[in-house]
Design an enzyme around this catalytic site. Sequence first.
Site, PDB file in Angstrom:
ATOM      1  N   GLY A 149       0.839  -1.199   0.000  1.00  0.00           N
ATOM      2  CA  GLY A 149       0.000   0.000   0.000  1.00  0.00           C
ATOM      3  C   GLY A 149       0.868   1.241   0.000  1.00  0.00           C
ATOM      4  O   GLY A 149       1.853   1.321   0.746  1.00  0.00           O
ATOM      5  N   SER A 166      -3.897   5.482   0.685  1.00  0.00           N
ATOM      6  CA  SER A 166      -4.759   5.288   1.862  1.00  0.00           C
ATOM      7  C   SER A 166      -4.593   3.896   2.464  1.00  0.00           C
ATOM      8  O   SER A 166      -4.890   3.687   3.638  1.00  0.00           O
ATOM      9  CB  SER A 166      -6.225   5.545   1.507  1.00  0.00           C
ATOM     10  OG  SER A 166      -6.686   4.578   0.594  1.00  0.00           O
ATOM     11  N   GLU A 189     -11.056  -0.150  -4.319  1.00  0.00           N
ATOM     12  CA  GLU A 189     -10.154   0.455  -5.310  1.00  0.00           C
ATOM     13  C   GLU A 189     -10.755   0.452  -6.720  1.00  0.00           C
ATOM     14  O   GLU A 189     -10.023   0.565  -7.704  1.00  0.00           O
ATOM     15  CB  GLU A 189      -8.814  -0.297  -5.305  1.00  0.00           C
ATOM     16  CG  GLU A 189      -8.124  -0.390  -3.948  1.00  0.00           C
ATOM     17  CD  GLU A 189      -7.680   0.963  -3.390  1.00  0.00           C
ATOM     18  OE1 GLU A 189      -7.343   1.839  -4.187  1.00  0.00           O
ATOM     19  OE2 GLU A 189      -7.716   1.132  -2.156  1.00  0.00           O
TER      20      GLU A 189
HETATM   21  C1  SIN Z   1      -2.920   2.427  -2.152  1.00  0.00           C
HETATM   22  O1  SIN Z   1      -3.128   3.002  -1.091  1.00  0.00           O
HETATM   23  O2  SIN Z   1      -2.000   1.594  -2.254  1.00  0.00           O
HETATM   24  C2  SIN Z   1      -3.776   2.672  -3.349  1.00  0.00           C
HETATM   25  C3  SIN Z   1      -4.348   4.026  -3.453  1.00  0.00           C
HETATM   26  C4  SIN Z   1      -5.331   4.372  -2.385  1.00  0.00           C
HETATM   27  O3  SIN Z   1      -6.244   3.575  -2.101  1.00  0.00           O
HETATM   28  O4  SIN Z   1      -5.230   5.456  -1.798  1.00  0.00           O
END
Ligand code: SIN
Length: 199
Positions: free
Chosen positions: A25, A28, A99
Amino acid sequence: MTFDTRGHNGQMTHFDQHDSFWLFGYGSLIWKADFAYLESRPAWIVDWSRRFWQGSHDHRGTPQAPGRVVTLVAERGARCSGMAYRITPAVLAQLDLREKNGYLRELVPIHFVQQQTTLDRATPVPEQRVEGLIYLATPDNAAFLGEAPLNDMAEQIAHATGPSGSNSEYLLNLERALQELGVTDLHVSALAALVKQTA
Ligand code: SIN
């Protein structure tokens, strides 16, 4: 404008037979880990830079007034730090839903930040790398906004809000989470400084 990626991601069967695997990640997913995971570890990936270039029409904005959230852009030699989670394939449906606005599952090598004990500082720690998953929003997705002057992006983030909350909260939570990980990301901190001025 939406581009629901759930159908596409559901066809990606790469980890289906694994008991568990690693998800990296970088946005977020660092500060809002609202899914089940077996363990988490600070980690990084190479040749990618974090950018607020993806539109958010479903979480931090609306179709009429989209917000901006992060995606990754290819940049040779760049290093993007974040948090890796060991998850089971059962968690993917929840992540695909979260997502769905343009993000596709993508395989990447994930490098783990090595924890060295104070007793053993002289011994080099071998680097650990695994193949894992990211959610990546590429420039050809319908929600992609792309680059804009930093002031314009900050202005958009300062004013956008959506079903998951304000866009500035997303940015400032990310800034804080990166600070806690000891990570400097100049793109994130520059935007956060501008948004704080407009608050
Ligand atoms: C992530 O956090 O890896 C993907 C983008 C997001 O959901 O903010």
